[in-house]
Scaffold this motif. Structure first.
Motif, PDB file in Angstrom:
ATOM      1  N   THR A  72       7.531   6.452   0.293  1.00  0.00           N
ATOM      2  CA  THR A  72       8.939   6.924  -0.184  1.00  0.00           C
ATOM      3  C   THR A  72      10.016   7.259   1.023  1.00  0.00           C
ATOM      4  O   THR A  72       9.899   7.008   2.255  1.00  0.00           O
ATOM      5  N   ALA A  73      11.117   7.478   0.399  1.00  0.00           N
ATOM      6  CA  ALA A  73      12.369   7.692   1.324  1.00  0.00           C
ATOM      7  C   ALA A  73      11.943   8.686   2.532  1.00  0.00           C
ATOM      8  O   ALA A  73      12.415   8.446   3.792  1.00  0.00           O
ATOM      9  N   GLU A  74      11.146   9.608   2.149  1.00  0.00           N
ATOM     10  CA  GLU A  74      10.766  10.679   2.860  1.00  0.00           C
ATOM     11  C   GLU A  74       9.519  10.204   3.951  1.00  0.00           C
ATOM     12  O   GLU A  74       9.498  11.320   4.846  1.00  0.00           O
ATOM     13  N   GLY A  75       8.988   9.257   3.728  1.00  0.00           N
ATOM     14  CA  GLY A  75       7.959   8.851   4.543  1.00  0.00           C
ATOM     15  C   GLY A  75       6.519   9.407   3.905  1.00  0.00           C
ATOM     16  O   GLY A  75       5.549   9.229   4.521  1.00  0.00           O
ATOM     17  N   ASP A  76       6.511   9.850   2.635  1.00  0.00           N
ATOM     18  CA  ASP A  76       5.208  10.091   1.932  1.00  0.00           C
ATOM     19  C   ASP A  76       4.490   8.921   1.560  1.00  0.00           C
ATOM     20  O   ASP A  76       5.340   7.809   1.177  1.00  0.00           O
ATOM     21  N   VAL A  77       3.328   9.025   1.010  1.00  0.00           N
ATOM     22  CA  VAL A  77       2.432   7.812   0.798  1.00  0.00           C
ATOM     23  C   VAL A  77       2.087   8.007  -0.855  1.00  0.00           C
ATOM     24  O   VAL A  77       1.730   8.770  -1.176  1.00  0.00           O
ATOM     25  N   GLU A  78       2.283   6.679  -1.292  1.00  0.00           N
ATOM     26  CA  GLU A  78       1.843   6.563  -2.793  1.00  0.00           C
ATOM     27  C   GLU A  78       1.191   5.487  -2.917  1.00  0.00           C
ATOM     28  O   GLU A  78       1.639   4.385  -2.187  1.00  0.00           O
ATOM     29  N   ASN A  79       0.281   5.258  -3.833  1.00  0.00           N
ATOM     30  CA  ASN A  79      -0.455   4.246  -4.117  1.00  0.00           C
ATOM     31  C   ASN A  79       0.639   3.069  -4.655  1.00  0.00           C
ATOM     32  O   ASN A  79       1.475   3.274  -5.413  1.00  0.00           O
ATOM     33  N   GLU A  80       0.391   1.777  -4.307  1.00  0.00           N
ATOM     34  CA  GLU A  80       1.150   0.764  -4.866  1.00  0.00           C
ATOM     35  C   GLU A  80       0.312  -0.304  -5.704  1.00  0.00           C
ATOM     36  O   GLU A  80      -0.223  -0.010  -6.803  1.00  0.00           O
ATOM     37  N   VAL A  81      -0.405  -1.091  -4.776  1.00  0.00           N
ATOM     38  CA  VAL A  81      -1.391  -1.917  -5.803  1.00  0.00           C
ATOM     39  C   VAL A  81      -2.619  -1.180  -5.721  1.00  0.00           C
ATOM     40  O   VAL A  81      -3.457  -1.561  -6.758  1.00  0.00           O
ATOM     41  N   ALA A  82      -2.969  -0.479  -4.875  1.00  0.00           N
ATOM     42  CA  ALA A  82      -4.342   0.344  -4.931  1.00  0.00           C
ATOM     43  C   ALA A  82      -4.191   1.427  -6.247  1.00  0.00           C
ATOM     44  O   ALA A  82      -3.065   2.097  -6.464  1.00  0.00           O
ATOM     45  N   GLN A  83      -5.398   1.265  -7.008  1.00  0.00           N
ATOM     46  CA  GLN A  83      -5.373   2.487  -7.811  1.00  0.00           C
ATOM     47  C   GLN A  83      -5.910   3.640  -7.228  1.00  0.00           C
ATOM     48  O   GLN A  83      -5.755   5.057  -7.589  1.00  0.00           O
ATOM     49  N   SER A  84      -7.070   3.431  -6.176  1.00  0.00           N
ATOM     50  CA  SER A  84      -7.315   4.388  -5.671  1.00  0.00           C
ATOM     51  C   SER A  84      -8.016   3.981  -4.373  1.00  0.00           C
ATOM     52  O   SER A  84      -8.451   2.740  -4.249  1.00  0.00           O
ATOM     53  N   ILE A  85      -8.002   4.960  -3.288  1.00  0.00           N
ATOM     54  CA  ILE A  85      -8.762   4.817  -2.050  1.00  0.00           C
ATOM     55  C   ILE A  85      -9.566   6.022  -1.693  1.00  0.00           C
ATOM     56  O   ILE A  85      -8.925   7.047  -1.608  1.00  0.00           O
ATOM     57  N   GLU A  86     -10.859   5.701  -1.840  1.00  0.00           N
ATOM     58  CA  GLU A  86     -11.855   7.010  -1.884  1.00  0.00           C
ATOM     59  C   GLU A  86     -12.826   7.057  -0.476  1.00  0.00           C
ATOM     60  O   GLU A  86     -13.174   5.888  -0.133  1.00  0.00           O
ATOM     61  N   THR A  87     -13.051   8.081  -0.244  1.00  0.00           N
ATOM     62  CA  THR A  87     -14.185   8.131   0.920  1.00  0.00           C
ATOM     63  C   THR A  87     -14.943   9.412   0.855  1.00  0.00           C
ATOM     64  O   THR A  87     -14.289  10.446   0.455  1.00  0.00           O
TER      65      THR A  87
END
Length: 537
Positions: A72-87
């Protein structure tokens, strides 16, 4: 994106005046109805995500491609092509893609689109500039070796068309936040038939696509139009984007004042005192995740070993950063206190060793004398810079400060274009110190340090190598406690502040302006305009 994803500062390339260019290309001195005309420069290399290490090419790639995540403009992370990234353990990640994504050639974006692209980027025989971004992945060392023992990383496994796993060498909880950077973009299968040709006509999956086969007119412009099949959050609010390449910032600024350019993310030194009055209500001057430096390779005469360390400390302490930023940059720069940026979490101005960034003339002369006792100085200290980028004033000011303090011949060494300077830097053929810098690839201090100073880092153009620094940086990435991670990365920076493989100058504000034709102009956390948000007409 990132000199790397280097900040070209004000660099751009052409030999034509932009206003004349727009007349020739649009038939008018004003931009066309709904296309955004933005300042940029000629990319150093073909537009292959794993081989683009500077921000003029990087901004084009970010418009053409979509990664697993975006910022985002503030540098936050949001999914784009990924539906989920899990561990479950921070070491093995399962990535599931959203269904329905396609490249602009109509082929689907699959798990293989990512895994094959990453393996291509990591393999040493492909000689990709951004190879070291894959270093955290298990199996990287085998494929990245000079004589690779494998062609694919063992830490990547495709489970089905929409699912793949990433296994790292060690747990790294912050790893997924890096995956919005260009090196991690997917590639269509068509790219591998001829990667060089693909780089001239890239096929992406982002908010824009090349307008036609002739969209990239080298050293002149790159024409993009919107991608109607883009499925992410960065949907364009305009009908197209043209990157116009200028010979210098003054020309670009003149065209901005005349509304022949829509977005300019840089201000020439001649206008720093007046640009906010010249463009009332149409300017920005905000912190950004960038730093400007100059690199002094240890391979240069008199700069190896202890002698070189003393000379680099002396040179750094011979620079009056406060005076230069005040006189030349009108509060659009802040003297550096480390190797990262105040705009990134974890920054502190009080690391041990930050005194090497103070202006202390007597101490600088004493350090220089200690180096002379090892081997007497001879010759000229030169800082290479690109003439097309508005850097001469500060290089001259820094050289004058060094010359007056140390009593040596110090001067600038101009190169006509940014691409020429970067080519010699990346090929390790440059024979002087050279201007450098970093625009963050993702909002972490680790990104500033790993690529630039870790042994074998993709942008380690000075070929700095310190095993203690490498170990601390890796330990910081693997630490599960945030406070311990920060403590380790601070210790790593303290080594850099002692060795000074590059001399930090200042952190750069994102400063610039826009025309009367456009609205909703925002600058991202990294100092680059969010072109997709700009509205026109």
């Amino acid at each position: 994106m990132a000199v790397r994803r280097s900040t070209a500062g004000a660099s751009a390339l052409v030999v034509v005046l932009a206003s004349a260019l727009l007349v020739a290309c649009t038939g008018s001195t004003a931009p066309s109805a709904h296309t955004i005309y933005a300042w940029s420069g000629e990319p150093q290399n073909p537009l292959v995500p794993t081989d683009t290490g500077e921000n003029t090419g990087g901004r084009v790639l970010d418009a053409l491609f979509a990664g697993l995540v975006s910022y985002t403009a503030e540098g936050d992370v949001e999914n784009e092509v990924a539906q989920s990234i899990e561990t479950f353990d921070g070491q093995r990640y399962t990535v599931t893609l959203e269904d329905g994504w396609t490249f602009t050639d109509g082929t689907p974006v699959t798990a293989n689109s990512f895994v094959d692209a990453w393996n291509y980027g990591a393999l040493s025989t492909n000689a990709q500039l951004q190879s070291s971004f894959f270093d955290p992945i298990r199996g990287y060392d085998e494929v990245a070796a000079a004589n690779p023992t494998a062609t694919t990383m063992s830490g990547l496994e495709v489970l089905d068309d929409r699912t793949f796993t990433i296994t790292l060498k060690q747990p790294e909880s912050a790893f997924p936040k890096r995956l919005g950077f260009a090196a991690y973009y997917p590639l269509p299968q068509a790219a591998y038939a001829d990667m060089a040709a693909f780089g001239q006509h890239p096929i992406g999956n982002g908010p824009y696509r090349f307008t036609n086969d002739d969209a990239w007119q080298h050293n002149v412009r790159i024409d993009l139009t919107t991608n109607p099949d883009y499925r992410g959050a960065r949907v364009a609010r305009n009908e197209g984007l043209t990157f116009v390449m200028y010979s210098n910032l003054d020309t670009a600024y003149t065209d901005l004042l005349s509304n022949n350019l829509d977005v300019l993310d840089g201000v020439p030194s001649s206008a720093l005192d007046t640009f906010e009055e010249d463009l009332p209500g149409r300017t920005v001057n905000q912190p950004s995740a960038t730093i400007e430096t100059f690199t002094i390779p240890e391979r240069l005469p008199h700069f190896g070993g202890e002698e070189g360390r003393l000379r680099r400390q002396a040179i750094s302490q011979a620079i009056d950063r406060e005076q230069i930023t005040e006189r030349l940059f009108a509060s659009t720069r802040t003297p550096a206190r480390d190797f990262t940026s105040p705009a990134v979490p974890g920054w502190t101005p009080s690391l041990s060793g930050s005194g090497n960034l103070d202006f202390v003339p007597d101490r600088a002369r004493a350090l220089w004398a200690q180096a002379d006792a090892i081997s007497p100085w001879s010759g000229t200290f030169a800082i290479a810079y690109n003439s097309d980028g508005g850097h001469q004033d500060w290089v001259d000011a820094v050289s004058n400060s060094i010359r007056n303090t140390l009593g040596i011949d110090a001067r600038g060494a101009p190169y006509p274009t940014f691409a020429q300077l970067r080519t010699e830097a990346t090929e390790r053929t440059i024979r002087t110190a050279f201007r450098s810098g970093w625009q963050a690839d993702y909002p972490q201090q680790y990104g500033f340090l790993a690529q630039n100073y870790q042994t074998g880092g993709s942008s380690n153009d000075g070929e700095y190598s310190n095993p203690e620094f490498d170990a601390l940086l890796r330990a910081s990435a693997g630490a599960t406690d945030p406070e311990e991670s920060q403590r380790l990365i601070d210790r790593a920076q303290e080594i850099l502040l002692r060795d000074l493989p590059a001399v930090p100058n200042w952190n750069r504000n994102a400063s610039g302006g826009w025309s009367e034709y456009v609205t909703n102009v925002r600058i991202g956390w990294d100092g680059v305009p969010l072109y997709y948000l700009v509205e026109k007409g």
